[in-house]
Design a protein around this motif. Structure first.
Motif, PDB file in Angstrom:
ATOM      1  N   VAL A  34      60.596  30.633  57.737  1.00 49.24           N
ATOM      2  CA  VAL A  34      60.348  30.034  56.421  1.00 49.24           C
ATOM      3  C   VAL A  34      58.847  29.735  56.338  1.00 49.24           C
ATOM      4  CG1 VAL A  34      60.910  28.128  54.874  1.00 49.24           C
ATOM      5  CG2 VAL A  34      62.653  29.006  56.443  1.00 49.24           C
ATOM      6  N   HIS A  35      58.194  30.235  55.267  1.00 48.97           N
ATOM      7  CA  HIS A  35      56.728  30.120  55.127  1.00 48.97           C
ATOM      8  C   HIS A  35      56.411  29.229  53.927  1.00 48.97           C
ATOM      9  CE1 HIS A  35      56.613  33.721  57.712  1.00 48.97           C
ATOM     10  NE2 HIS A  35      57.606  34.148  56.959  1.00 48.97           N
ATOM     11  N   ILE A  36      55.561  28.223  54.101  1.00 45.73           N
ATOM     12  CA  ILE A  36      55.264  27.265  53.020  1.00 45.73           C
ATOM     13  C   ILE A  36      53.754  27.180  52.815  1.00 45.73           C
ATOM     14  CG2 ILE A  36      55.508  24.839  52.287  1.00 45.73           C
ATOM     15  CD1 ILE A  36      57.544  25.121  54.983  1.00 45.73           C
ATOM     16  N   THR A  37      53.354  27.308  51.571  1.00 51.12           N
ATOM     17  CA  THR A  37      51.931  27.165  51.268  1.00 51.12           C
ATOM     18  C   THR A  37      51.573  25.688  51.197  1.00 51.12           C
ATOM     19  OG1 THR A  37      51.830  29.218  50.060  1.00 51.12           O
ATOM     20  CG2 THR A  37      50.183  27.571  49.490  1.00 51.12           C
ATOM     21  N   LEU A  38      50.470  25.306  51.842  1.00 50.82           N
ATOM     22  CA  LEU A  38      50.016  23.909  51.791  1.00 50.82           C
ATOM     23  C   LEU A  38      48.834  23.743  50.835  1.00 50.82           C
ATOM     24  CD1 LEU A  38      50.044  22.881  55.561  1.00 50.82           C
ATOM     25  CD2 LEU A  38      51.764  22.386  53.828  1.00 50.82           C
ATOM     26  N   GLY A  39      47.975  24.740  50.817  1.00 52.62           N
ATOM     27  CA  GLY A  39      46.756  24.616  50.019  1.00 52.62           C
ATOM     28  C   GLY A  39      46.871  25.427  48.736  1.00 52.62           C
ATOM     29  N   GLN A  40      45.763  26.040  48.366  1.00 53.81           N
ATOM     30  CA  GLN A  40      45.730  26.908  47.187  1.00 53.81           C
ATOM     31  C   GLN A  40      46.734  28.036  47.371  1.00 53.81           C
ATOM     32  OE1 GLN A  40      43.712  27.271  44.343  1.00 53.81           O
ATOM     33  NE2 GLN A  40      43.190  25.109  44.658  1.00 53.81           N
ATOM     34  N   VAL A  41      47.414  28.405  46.279  1.00 55.77           N
ATOM     35  CA  VAL A  41      48.315  29.549  46.359  1.00 55.77           C
ATOM     36  C   VAL A  41      47.464  30.791  46.577  1.00 55.77           C
ATOM     37  CG1 VAL A  41      50.023  30.900  45.109  1.00 55.77           C
ATOM     38  CG2 VAL A  41      49.952  28.427  44.831  1.00 55.77           C
ATOM     39  N   HIS A  42      47.781  31.527  47.576  1.00 53.59           N
ATOM     40  CA  HIS A  42      46.983  32.713  47.914  1.00 53.59           C
ATOM     41  C   HIS A  42      47.527  33.887  47.120  1.00 53.59           C
ATOM     42  CE1 HIS A  42      44.557  35.402  50.308  1.00 53.59           C
ATOM     43  NE2 HIS A  42      45.629  36.113  50.606  1.00 53.59           N
ATOM     44  N   ASN A  43      46.925  34.127  45.939  1.00 51.11           N
ATOM     45  CA  ASN A  43      47.474  35.111  45.017  1.00 51.11           C
ATOM     46  C   ASN A  43      46.434  36.136  44.600  1.00 51.11           C
ATOM     47  OD1 ASN A  43      50.116  34.637  44.574  1.00 51.11           O
ATOM     48  ND2 ASN A  43      49.849  33.429  42.706  1.00 51.11           N
ATOM     49  N   PRO A  44      46.367  37.267  45.220  1.00 50.13           N
ATOM     50  CA  PRO A  44      45.539  38.338  44.631  1.00 50.13           C
ATOM     51  C   PRO A  44      46.148  38.629  43.259  1.00 50.13           C
ATOM     52  CG  PRO A  44      46.341  38.941  46.813  1.00 50.13           C
ATOM     53  CD  PRO A  44      47.091  37.717  46.392  1.00 50.13           C
ATOM     54  N   THR A  45      45.340  38.601  42.207  1.00 49.92           N
ATOM     55  CA  THR A  45      45.896  38.689  40.854  1.00 49.92           C
ATOM     56  C   THR A  45      46.005  40.129  40.396  1.00 49.92           C
ATOM     57  OG1 THR A  45      44.863  36.586  40.413  1.00 49.92           O
ATOM     58  CG2 THR A  45      45.652  37.813  38.504  1.00 49.92           C
ATOM     59  N   PHE A  46      47.229  40.515  40.051  1.00 54.42           N
ATOM     60  CA  PHE A  46      47.489  41.838  39.487  1.00 54.42           C
ATOM     61  C   PHE A  46      47.818  41.664  38.016  1.00 54.42           C
ATOM     62  CE2 PHE A  46      49.112  44.756  43.176  1.00 54.42           C
ATOM     63  CZ  PHE A  46      47.995  44.428  43.938  1.00 54.42           C
ATOM     64  N   GLY A  47      47.497  42.622  37.188  1.00 49.51           N
ATOM     65  CA  GLY A  47      48.003  42.660  35.808  1.00 49.51           C
ATOM     66  C   GLY A  47      47.253  41.772  34.846  1.00 49.51           C
ATOM     67  N   LYS A  48      46.047  41.287  35.233  1.00 52.79           N
ATOM     68  CA  LYS A  48      45.305  40.444  34.282  1.00 52.79           C
ATOM     69  C   LYS A  48      43.945  41.051  33.956  1.00 52.79           C
ATOM     70  CE  LYS A  48      47.294  35.907  34.967  1.00 52.79           C
ATOM     71  NZ  LYS A  48      47.059  34.587  35.564  1.00 52.79           N
ATOM     72  N   ALA A  49      43.797  42.325  34.174  1.00 52.58           N
ATOM     73  CA  ALA A  49      42.525  42.970  33.864  1.00 52.58           C
ATOM     74  C   ALA A  49      42.294  42.905  32.357  1.00 52.58           C
ATOM     75  CB  ALA A  49      42.555  44.417  34.319  1.00 52.58           C
ATOM     76  N   ALA A  50      41.015  42.810  31.896  1.00 59.11           N
ATOM     77  CA  ALA A  50      40.707  42.788  30.451  1.00 59.11           C
ATOM     78  C   ALA A  50      41.204  44.065  29.816  1.00 59.11           C
ATOM     79  CB  ALA A  50      39.206  42.655  30.254  1.00 59.11           C
ATOM     80  N   ASP A  51      41.651  43.972  28.508  1.00 55.23           N
ATOM     81  CA  ASP A  51      42.226  45.130  27.819  1.00 55.23           C
ATOM     82  C   ASP A  51      41.368  46.382  27.911  1.00 55.23           C
ATOM     83  OD1 ASP A  51      44.462  43.950  27.193  1.00 55.23           O
ATOM     84  OD2 ASP A  51      44.068  43.689  25.033  1.00 55.23           O
ATOM     85  N   GLY A  52      40.059  46.188  27.703  1.00 52.03           N
ATOM     86  CA  GLY A  52      39.153  47.344  27.669  1.00 52.03           C
ATOM     87  C   GLY A  52      39.067  48.059  29.002  1.00 52.03           C
ATOM     88  N   ASP A  53      39.412  47.324  30.092  1.00 55.65           N
ATOM     89  CA  ASP A  53      39.321  47.965  31.411  1.00 55.65           C
ATOM     90  C   ASP A  53      40.537  48.818  31.717  1.00 55.65           C
ATOM     91  OD1 ASP A  53      37.029  46.637  31.703  1.00 55.65           O
ATOM     92  OD2 ASP A  53      37.853  45.014  32.954  1.00 55.65           O
ATOM     93  N   ARG A  54      41.594  48.674  30.903  1.00 56.80           N
ATOM     94  CA  ARG A  54      42.845  49.346  31.262  1.00 56.80           C
ATOM     95  C   ARG A  54      42.748  50.857  31.106  1.00 56.80           C
ATOM     96  NH1 ARG A  54      47.092  45.139  29.018  1.00 56.80           N
ATOM     97  NH2 ARG A  54      47.176  43.862  30.886  1.00 56.80           N
ATOM     98  N   GLY A  55      43.164  51.555  32.060  1.00 56.72           N
ATOM     99  CA  GLY A  55      43.213  53.021  31.967  1.00 56.72           C
ATOM    100  C   GLY A  55      44.394  53.431  31.121  1.00 56.72           C
ATOM    101  N   HIS A  56      44.432  54.657  30.654  1.00 56.99           N
ATOM    102  CA  HIS A  56      45.566  55.131  29.852  1.00 56.99           C
ATOM    103  C   HIS A  56      46.240  56.287  30.549  1.00 56.99           C
ATOM    104  CE1 HIS A  56      44.698  52.532  26.488  1.00 56.99           C
ATOM    105  NE2 HIS A  56      43.432  52.819  26.689  1.00 56.99           N
TER     106      HIS A  56
END
Ligand code: NAD
Length: 513
Positions: free
Chosen positions: A491-513
């Motif tokens: 069982v793994h528990i975070t104590l400090g900052q959530v360690h989250n590499p962020t996916f899916g929040k790139a600015a609209d203009g950066d999105r590839g098609h």
């Protein structure tokens, strides 16, 4: 000729109050098989059938597993505090201890083990329960800290229904060895004891009831290996199989369990070497190697059944060994003076006798060699010693599992090791020398799961038990048994900052098609 104990009442001895029938014990009830099938149980002195035991098959295993599964998912046992389970197991130990004489009497009658040795095994069975009762309350589990960021801990959990399949040698004690840790850790069980020796196993039901084990936690199905044992191995609701028996049966069970990806613990056969160097304490080595192969009728997985002796002392060793082996007392199992009793069953007796005949063509017979004087019937075998046994001999390579030993000379330490390792087995080894460096070097190089230096087989219950090569897979004993019967969930528990590499929040203009 071996010394024999003549008891006029000998072959007629029968314990009082034998059960009239041996039944299964499923969900707290003694029951017969649905189809009424049963099998004969013989006593090894008269080889007469003394009782019928219910022969279980798939139907009984299904019922027993369903009961055990219900007790696991709905019952209190897995959810009790370790201390509460421990109390029940200590009561089991108390009851076994208080009935040791009766247990030994029945075990000795059913299996042919000498009564004094059966008594020792009954006490060891109580000790197994006490040991695991203590261990689960002392149990600690790992916690791993990553400062400021995370804490990780092990949530140890019982696994479910454990299938326990046991052999006929020291049956009650070997059953306790599996029942103790399986129950202590909160599992529920289905036990399938060996068909040659079902008598002592039938006592567990009453012992567990009196000790307060909840209904359905312990279930027992008697029957043949190919039927009841096979159905247990192939049952999808049995995630664990702990098996003790022959290597070839272990291989078959391994294959049959593979489609279900079960947890397997395999304690299998042996052909263990005792290596005696010229500098050893010869008196102690002779006594220990005599006991090592003739105790428990030689029906002992860790028997030192190959003795390798350094050339300088070889002739003296063989002469002393043969003389002492001839003096080992063969007798009726219930006689307190008996050192070697009757082999468990006529089929096994025939197997051991066949090996003795083979040995006579392969090596030099120096003691025993057949039926002992004074025992015209029953499965009695004189302690048998072969010397000058070449490593290619079948009696050097194959497990005989009776009072038969092979002695072979060697010259150097390297040769001793080569001979010791020259079999498919690797259960135990015994080394006799007063040279400290050699003792450790040989112990560490020998292919065996357990090694005793200048000692007989005396085992502290905390130590790992198990073999390598064809002698087994995995280790039981102490914490290893706890590990086998539990799942270590992380069982793994975070104590400090959530360690989250962020996916899916790139600015609209950066999105590839
Ligand atoms: P065995 O393999 O014939 O039988 C052992 C158990 O397995 C019995 O209950 C039997 O009914 C069952 N069985 C047989 N076939 C089966 C199958 N196809 N599926 C499921 N279950 C099956 O062994 P045995 O003759 O009773 O016992 C002697 C052997 O046990 C020897 O080889 C000995 O060395 C070994 N042994 C090993 C240890 C150890 O800890 N390593 C301890 C004691 C005995």
């Amino acid at each position: 000729m071996s010394t024999t104990s003549h008891d006029p009442a000998g072959s007629g001895y029968v314990p009082a109050d034998l059960p009239r029938r041996i039944q299964h014990y499923i969900d707290g009830e003694l029951v017969d098989s649905a189809d009424g099938a049963s099998f004969d149980v013989l006593d090894p002195v008269s080889n007469a059938t003394y009782v019928q035991a219910a022969a279980g098959g798939k139907a009984e295993i299904d019922r027993a597993v369903a009961a055990a599964r219900r007790a696991f998912t709905e019952g209190p046992w897995p959810r009790l505090l370790p201390r509460e389970r421990s109390r029940v197991l200590h009561r089991v130990a108390d009851l076994v201890e208080s009935r040791d004489a009766r247990l030994a009497e029945l075990e000795s009658f059913d299996s042919g083990l000498p009564i004094t040795q059966a008594l020792g095994q009954a006490r060891r069975a109580a000790e197994n329960f006490r040991f695991f009762a203590d261990l689960v309350v002392a149990q600690t589990d790992d916690t791993f800290k990553v400062p400021g960021r995370q804490i990780n801990y092990v949530n140890r959990k019982p696994i479910g229904v454990a299938g326990l399949i046991t052999p006929w040698n020291t049956p009650f004690m070997l059953e306790s060895w599996k029942l103790g840790p399986a129950l202590a850790t909160g599992n529920t069980v289905v036990l399938k004891p060996a068909e040659f020796t079902p008598l002592s196993a039938s006592l567990w039901a009453e012992i567990f009831e009196e000790a307060g084990l909840p209904r359905g936690v312990f279930n027992l199905v008697n029957g043949l290996g190919e039927e009841a044992g096979d159905a247990l191995v192939k049952h999808p609701d049995v995630p664990l199989i702990s098996f003790t028996g022959e290597s070839s049966t272990g291989q078959l069970i391994f294959a049959n369990a593979a489609p279900y990806l079960k947890g397997l613990s395999m304690e299998l056969g042996g052909k263990s070497p005792a290596i005696v160097f010229a500098d050893a304490d010869l008196d102690a080595a002779v006594d220990a190697t005599i006991f090592g192969v003739f105790s428990l009728n030689g029906e002992r997985c860790t028997a030192g059944s190959r003795i390798l002796v350094q050339r300088e002392i070889y002739d003296e060793f063989v002469a002393r060994y043969a003389t002492q082996a001839e003096a080992v007392r063969v007798g009726y199992p219930h006689d307190a003076a008996t050192e070697v009793g009757a082999l468990v069953h006529p089929e096994h007796y025939e197997k051991v006798m066949a090996y003795i005949q083979i040995g006579k063509t392969e090596a030099r017979l120096v003691a025993g060699g057949g039926r002992p004087h004074g025992f015209a019937t029953g499965n009695f075998v004189a302690p048998t010693v072969f010397a000058d046994v070449p490593p290619t001999a079948r009696i050097f390579q194959e497990e005989i599992f009776g009072p038969v030993v092979a002695i072979t000379p060697f010259d150097t330490e390297a040769e001793a090791l080569e001979l010791a390792n020259d079999t498919r087995y690797g259960l135990a080894a015994y080394v006799w020398t007063n040279d400290l460096k050699r003792a450790h070097n040989v112990a560490q190089a020998v292919e065996a799961g357990m090694v005793w230096l200048n000692s007989n087989n005396v085992r502290d219950l905390r130590t790992p038990f198990g073999g390598v090569k064809a002698s087994g897979l995995g280790h039981e004993g102490g914490y290893r048994s706890i590990d086998f019967y539990t799942d270590q969930q992380a069982v793994h528990i975070t104590l400090g900052q959530v360690h989250n590499p962020t996916f899916g929040k790139a600015a609209d203009g950066d999105r590839g098609h």
